[in-house]
Design a protein around this motif. Structure first.
Motif, PDB file in Angstrom:
ATOM      1  N   VAL A 584    -114.527  87.963 -50.966  1.00 24.52           N
ATOM      2  CA  VAL A 584    -114.510  88.506 -51.494  1.00 24.52           C
ATOM      3  C   VAL A 584    -112.846  89.771 -51.334  1.00 24.52           C
ATOM      4  O   VAL A 584    -112.125  89.808 -51.705  1.00 24.52           O
ATOM      5  CB  VAL A 584    -116.081  89.056 -52.485  1.00 24.52           C
ATOM      6  CG1 VAL A 584    -114.773  90.720 -53.416  1.00 24.52           C
ATOM      7  CG2 VAL A 584    -116.713  88.826 -53.106  1.00 24.52           C
ATOM      8  N   LEU A 585    -113.873  90.855 -50.079  1.00 19.35           N
ATOM      9  CA  LEU A 585    -112.560  91.706 -49.905  1.00 19.35           C
ATOM     10  C   LEU A 585    -111.635  90.521 -49.084  1.00 19.35           C
ATOM     11  O   LEU A 585    -110.339  91.728 -49.153  1.00 19.35           O
ATOM     12  CB  LEU A 585    -113.229  92.731 -48.721  1.00 19.35           C
ATOM     13  CG  LEU A 585    -114.536  93.318 -48.510  1.00 19.35           C
ATOM     14  CD1 LEU A 585    -114.326  94.404 -47.442  1.00 19.35           C
ATOM     15  CD2 LEU A 585    -113.919  93.834 -49.975  1.00 19.35           C
ATOM     16  N   MET A 586    -111.579  89.901 -48.476  1.00 19.91           N
ATOM     17  CA  MET A 586    -110.340  88.890 -48.013  1.00 19.91           C
ATOM     18  C   MET A 586    -109.422  88.666 -48.867  1.00 19.91           C
ATOM     19  O   MET A 586    -108.412  88.351 -49.046  1.00 19.91           O
ATOM     20  CB  MET A 586    -110.547  87.603 -47.170  1.00 19.91           C
ATOM     21  CG  MET A 586    -109.355  87.058 -46.176  1.00 19.91           C
ATOM     22  SD  MET A 586    -110.967  85.459 -44.945  1.00 19.91           S
ATOM     23  CE  MET A 586    -110.405  84.806 -46.559  1.00 19.91           C
ATOM     24  N   GLN A 587    -109.647  88.521 -50.798  1.00 18.82           N
ATOM     25  CA  GLN A 587    -109.049  87.634 -51.325  1.00 18.82           C
ATOM     26  C   GLN A 587    -108.094  88.294 -51.679  1.00 18.82           C
ATOM     27  O   GLN A 587    -106.829  88.027 -52.392  1.00 18.82           O
ATOM     28  CB  GLN A 587    -110.176  87.469 -52.747  1.00 18.82           C
ATOM     29  CG  GLN A 587    -109.928  85.732 -52.464  1.00 18.82           C
ATOM     30  CD  GLN A 587    -111.541  85.883 -53.992  1.00 18.82           C
ATOM     31  OE1 GLN A 587    -110.907  86.135 -55.235  1.00 18.82           O
ATOM     32  NE2 GLN A 587    -111.704  84.519 -53.961  1.00 18.82           N
ATOM     33  N   ASN A 588    -107.508  89.794 -52.216  1.00 18.51           N
ATOM     34  CA  ASN A 588    -106.991  90.844 -52.048  1.00 18.51           C
ATOM     35  C   ASN A 588    -107.503  91.895 -51.480  1.00 18.51           C
ATOM     36  O   ASN A 588    -108.004  93.018 -52.201  1.00 18.51           O
ATOM     37  CB  ASN A 588    -106.765  90.740 -53.841  1.00 18.51           C
ATOM     38  CG  ASN A 588    -105.536  91.514 -54.022  1.00 18.51           C
ATOM     39  OD1 ASN A 588    -105.487  92.818 -53.360  1.00 18.51           O
ATOM     40  ND2 ASN A 588    -104.752  90.724 -54.959  1.00 18.51           N
ATOM     41  N   ALA A 589    -107.078  93.024 -50.549  1.00  9.53           N
ATOM     42  CA  ALA A 589    -107.195  93.554 -49.815  1.00  9.53           C
ATOM     43  C   ALA A 589    -106.755  94.989 -50.764  1.00  9.53           C
ATOM     44  O   ALA A 589    -107.895  95.734 -50.343  1.00  9.53           O
ATOM     45  CB  ALA A 589    -107.062  93.402 -47.969  1.00  9.53           C
ATOM     46  N   GLU A 590    -105.722  95.015 -50.450  1.00 11.32           N
ATOM     47  CA  GLU A 590    -105.218  95.958 -51.495  1.00 11.32           C
ATOM     48  C   GLU A 590    -106.151  96.070 -52.804  1.00 11.32           C
ATOM     49  O   GLU A 590    -106.596  97.636 -52.951  1.00 11.32           O
ATOM     50  CB  GLU A 590    -103.454  95.501 -51.766  1.00 11.32           C
ATOM     51  CG  GLU A 590    -102.832  96.758 -51.747  1.00 11.32           C
ATOM     52  CD  GLU A 590    -102.898  97.851 -50.743  1.00 11.32           C
ATOM     53  OE1 GLU A 590    -103.872  98.781 -51.291  1.00 11.32           O
ATOM     54  OE2 GLU A 590    -103.006  97.282 -49.645  1.00 11.32           O
ATOM     55  N   THR A 591    -106.151  95.350 -53.882  1.00 11.35           N
ATOM     56  CA  THR A 591    -107.086  95.901 -54.398  1.00 11.35           C
ATOM     57  C   THR A 591    -109.361  96.033 -54.706  1.00 11.35           C
ATOM     58  O   THR A 591    -109.480  97.255 -55.242  1.00 11.35           O
ATOM     59  CB  THR A 591    -106.869  94.869 -55.564  1.00 11.35           C
ATOM     60  OG1 THR A 591    -105.872  93.873 -55.872  1.00 11.35           O
ATOM     61  CG2 THR A 591    -107.349  94.391 -57.007  1.00 11.35           C
ATOM     62  N   ALA A 592    -108.714  95.774 -53.329  1.00  6.27           N
ATOM     63  CA  ALA A 592    -110.630  95.546 -53.368  1.00  6.27           C
ATOM     64  C   ALA A 592    -110.700  96.610 -52.581  1.00  6.27           C
ATOM     65  O   ALA A 592    -111.086  97.443 -53.291  1.00  6.27           O
ATOM     66  CB  ALA A 592    -110.663  94.448 -51.878  1.00  6.27           C
TER      67      ALA A 592
END
Ligand code: G
Ligand code: G
Ligand code: MN
Length: 717
Positions: A584-592
């Motif tokens: 999950v974190l990898m999908q979009n680090a910035e938004t996460a």
């Protein structure tokens, strides 16, 4: 790199856990491992004069990424042929293509299959060694040739050689000077005569030249001697052409070596068969021809126990076995091309068969002449029997266990690479599940698709009517006191016809069809209500964690949903935690990072689930501001018997603590595991040893009971 000499491996990975795990595992296989956290550090280490034998290079890293690092490495002559393995995200064809383009030797997809890693590394090292020896001998050759096979000469304005060294005369096969222009040209390969004449014309225009051409051999006229020649014009003060001088070098051996190197780049060094890269190229050429798509049938032969055989009997014997298999397959192909069996009576289609070694323990046979269904089936049976026949090697009787996977173009895939992967998938699945000897890729996946439809429809009904989806609670226990600190919510679905369905089966479908969000939204509200009710009744449930999929986590309304549930029920935010996976974190680090900050600013805890299974976001662990990591269950199993696993878990605990996080061990099933984990410093336990996931009322009753009386406490100490 003999098995006994130490082999230096450089691991470049920004994720501290993967780095530690990789280094630990390889370190236990007699490799000397250096691990660094970035491409920049890697170049620093290399710049200090260190020379690795192999590099494992992560693709996604802050700073210089793996692709750029590999490209830069290849620009340095010293590392031109160094084996570089790129670590790419799972099944990402674009990254794999890019990896090869920037000069990677091979790629490994993440999550890493840890036990296989040392085998893969050894396999690559061995191929690289053969290649390296050739390059080395090639370089030595260039040096000696410059002394031994270099002749110089001078030429008059009519292209006659008037003076020449002994070496030159030897190379062109003349006894004395002069060597007349026509006499020389006669010996030049017909195809090279015009290019050579052009270069000589350039001399007249005052230009020097360099050219490679072929000369008829002096001792053996059937053999062409390859020469490299440079010429420099002689002009008088008025610019008139007087003649030229130059030198000619016999480069035949170098050319032969280059051919050998090119050959090796396309062939498997053990069997001399085409390798995977070559087969893909050949097939793509066939498929692309004439714009019409040529049908292709691929048979993937996986030798399931080859690796075991190599572990037990050694690499030399495993290589010998693979060579025997390659020979048998070649013989089989010749046979079927000449004498078709009664069933298929269609020998012609086998004539164009292509055989390749696809991987360490697999071969591929590809047919581009569209043999009929019967012929393919018939050949697959022959192939299976051929590969499975026992052989006697060095006094050992060896029997390999083959599994054949079959896929077709255009029905099953779009291109050659995908086609082979499909066939591989089928064969590997059969091997894993002890399935049939010969399996076909099933394009429709009929049964699976139907089941999906049923689940999707059922989920919609369950959401509408309620009562079917039930949150179960699995207690989380303090590793030191045995107290219940809270619970993880694990969803269960009581389907009216199908019975109890595991979330592992329906959550992925819910995610695909867009139902995960309504489910999560309902679950958050429902769990808050339950916890608030318990508190009102004087029961402290502790911190309740809810698993969130990427779809729910990145949903802009997540925070509103949580806020609304907390306000409505009066539950404190600190009672609630979310569990996320690394992917999950990898999908979009910035938004996460933003969502996590928002959750934590409200007082919720954030937990990283399934930790250590290896995605690329671990390196950013520091910047994610989480509270807890949960070591994946796969690390806990076999903890007792396996030193390597112990080292890995210890490394993860140390890393977690270094980052100030609580470390949870999930899937604790035995008292032995609990004891070891406690010694390693794990903070929190979860697992069947203490309690299975249980319905809400049972969990409430457990919290109500005095701690010493709860059944779960039995598992403690
Ligand atoms: O309880 P268990 O075996 O069968 O759960 C299987 C998987 O389903 C686990 O990986 C767990 O994280 C996941 N899971 C369970 N409940 C939920 C849920 O409510 N939401 C999400 N996204 N995943 C869940
Ligand atoms: O992926 P996640 O960690 O959310 O999923 C937890 C999963 O682990 C659930 O499916 C849960 O039922 C399961 N589980 C919890 N404790 C144990 C255990 O001790 N042994 C096994 N095999 N599974 C467990
Ligand atoms: Mn979980």
């Amino acid at each position: 790199m003999s098995e006994s000499a130490p082999t230096a491996i450089l691991v470049v990975d920004d994720e501290p856990v993967m780095r530690t795990i990789t280094a630990t595992v390889l370190g236990q296989h007699q490799f000397v491992v250096t691990a660094v956290a970035s491409a920049e550090e890697a170049f620093e280490w290399i710049g200090a004069g260190n020379q690795p034998d192999l590099i494992l290079l992560d693709v996604l890293m802050p700073g210089m990424n793996g692709f750029d690092a590999c490209r830069r490495l290849r620009q340095n002559a010293k590392f031109e042929h160094l084996p570089v393995i790129m670590l790419t995200a799972l099944d990402d064809q674009a990254s794999i293509d890019e990896a090869y383009r920037c000069g990677a030797t091979d790629f490994i997809t993440k999550p890493l299959n840890i036990p296989l890693l040392p085998h893969r590394v050894r396999y690559l090292l061995r191929s690289a060694r053969v290649f390296g020896e050739l390059v080395h001998s090639q370089l030595a050759l260039i040096n000696t040739q410059q002394i031994a096979h270099l002749g110089n000469w001078s030429m008059d304005a009519a292209d006659n050689i008037v003076t020449a060294s002994r070496e030159y005369l030897d190379i062109v096969g003349a006894l004395t000077t002069p060597v007349r222009a026509g006499q020389l040209l006669e010996r030049v390969h017909p195809e090279d005569r015009i290019p050579l004449a052009r270069r000589r014309d350039e001399l007249r225009a005052g230009q020097s030249y360099r050219i490679d051409y072929r000369l008829r051999g002096r001792t053996n006229p059937q053999v062409w001697v390859h020469v490299h020649e440079r010429g420099f014009p002689h002009l008088d003060a008025q610019g008139r052409y007087l003649g030229a001088e130059g030198f000619t070098q016999n480069i035949s051996e170098r050319v032969a070596q280059e051919e050998r190197i090119r050959y090796l780049a396309w062939h498997d060094p053990v069997t001399e068969l085409n390798n995977r890269a070559r087969l893909i190229e050949l097939l793509e050429r066939d498929i692309g021809e004439g714009g019409v798509q040529q049908p292709v049938t691929v048979l993937f032969g996986h030798l399931a126990n080859l690796r075991e055989c190599s572990t037990v009997f050694g690499h030399a014997l495993a290589d010998a076995a693979v060579r025997v298999m390659a020979g048998r397959l070649q013989t089989l192909l010749v046979q079927v091309a000449h004498e078709a069996c009664a069933d298929c009576a269609d020998a012609g289609c086998f004539a164009s068969a292509k055989l390749a070694r696809y991987d360490e323990d697999s071969f591929i046979v590809a047919f581009t002449d569209a043999p009929g269904e019967n012929a393919v089936r018939c050949f697959a049976q022959l192939m299976h029997a051929t590969l499975g026949k026992p052989m006697l090697l060095h006094g050992e009787e060896i029997t390999l266990k083959p599994f054949i996977g079959i896929a077709r173009l255009p029905e099953d895939a779009e291109g050659a690479a995908e086609l082979m992967r499909r066939a591989m998938l089928v064969a590997l699945r059969a091997a894993d599940t002890e399935g049939g000897d010969i399996s076909y890729f099933d394009p429709a996946h009929d049964r699976e698709a139907a089941r999906r439809m049923q689940i999707e429809r059922g989920l919609r009904v369950a959401l509408e009517h309620g009562g079917q989806l039930l949150p179960y609670f699995q207690p989380k226990i303090c590793a030191h006191t045995g107290r219940i600190l809270g619970a993880e919510v694990l969803l269960r679905w009581r389907h009216p016809e199908l019975g109890l369905i595991s979330p592992a089966d329906f959550i992925p479908i819910a995610e695909e069809v867009g139902l995960i969000h309504p489910i999560s939204e309902w679950l958050i509200g429902h769990v808050c209500e339950l916890a608030a009710d318990w508190q009102a009744a004087g029961v402290q449930p502790g911190v309740i964690s809810i698993n969130l999929s990427a779809e729910s986590f990145f949903r802009p309304t997540l925070l509103q949903t949580i806020d609304a549930a907390l306000v409505r029920t009066g539950l404190e935010a600190g009672q609630l935690a979310v569990e996320l996976t690394e992917s999950v974190l990898m999908q979009n680090a910035e938004t996460a990072r933003q969502v996590i900050a928002n959750l934590r600013s409200r007082g919720l805890r954030v937990s990283l689930d399934d930790f250590g299974t290896g995605f690329s976001s671990l390196g950013y662990l520091n910047s994610f501001e989480i509270d807890e990591i949960k070591i994946d269950r796969s690390f806990i199993v076999n903890l007792g018997e396996d030193d390597k696993r112990r080292a890995l878990v210890q490394a993860i605990v140390a890393l977690g603590h270094a980052l100030g996080l609580d470390v949870v061990a999930e899937g604790v099933e035995t008292a032995g595991q609990a004891e070891r984990l406690r010694q390693m410093g794990c903070d929190i336990f979860q697992g069947f040893l203490f309690a299975r996931p249980m319905p809400a009322d049972q969990f409430c009753a457990l919290r109500l009971a005095p701690e010493s009386a709860g059944g779960f406490v039995e598992g403690f100490r």
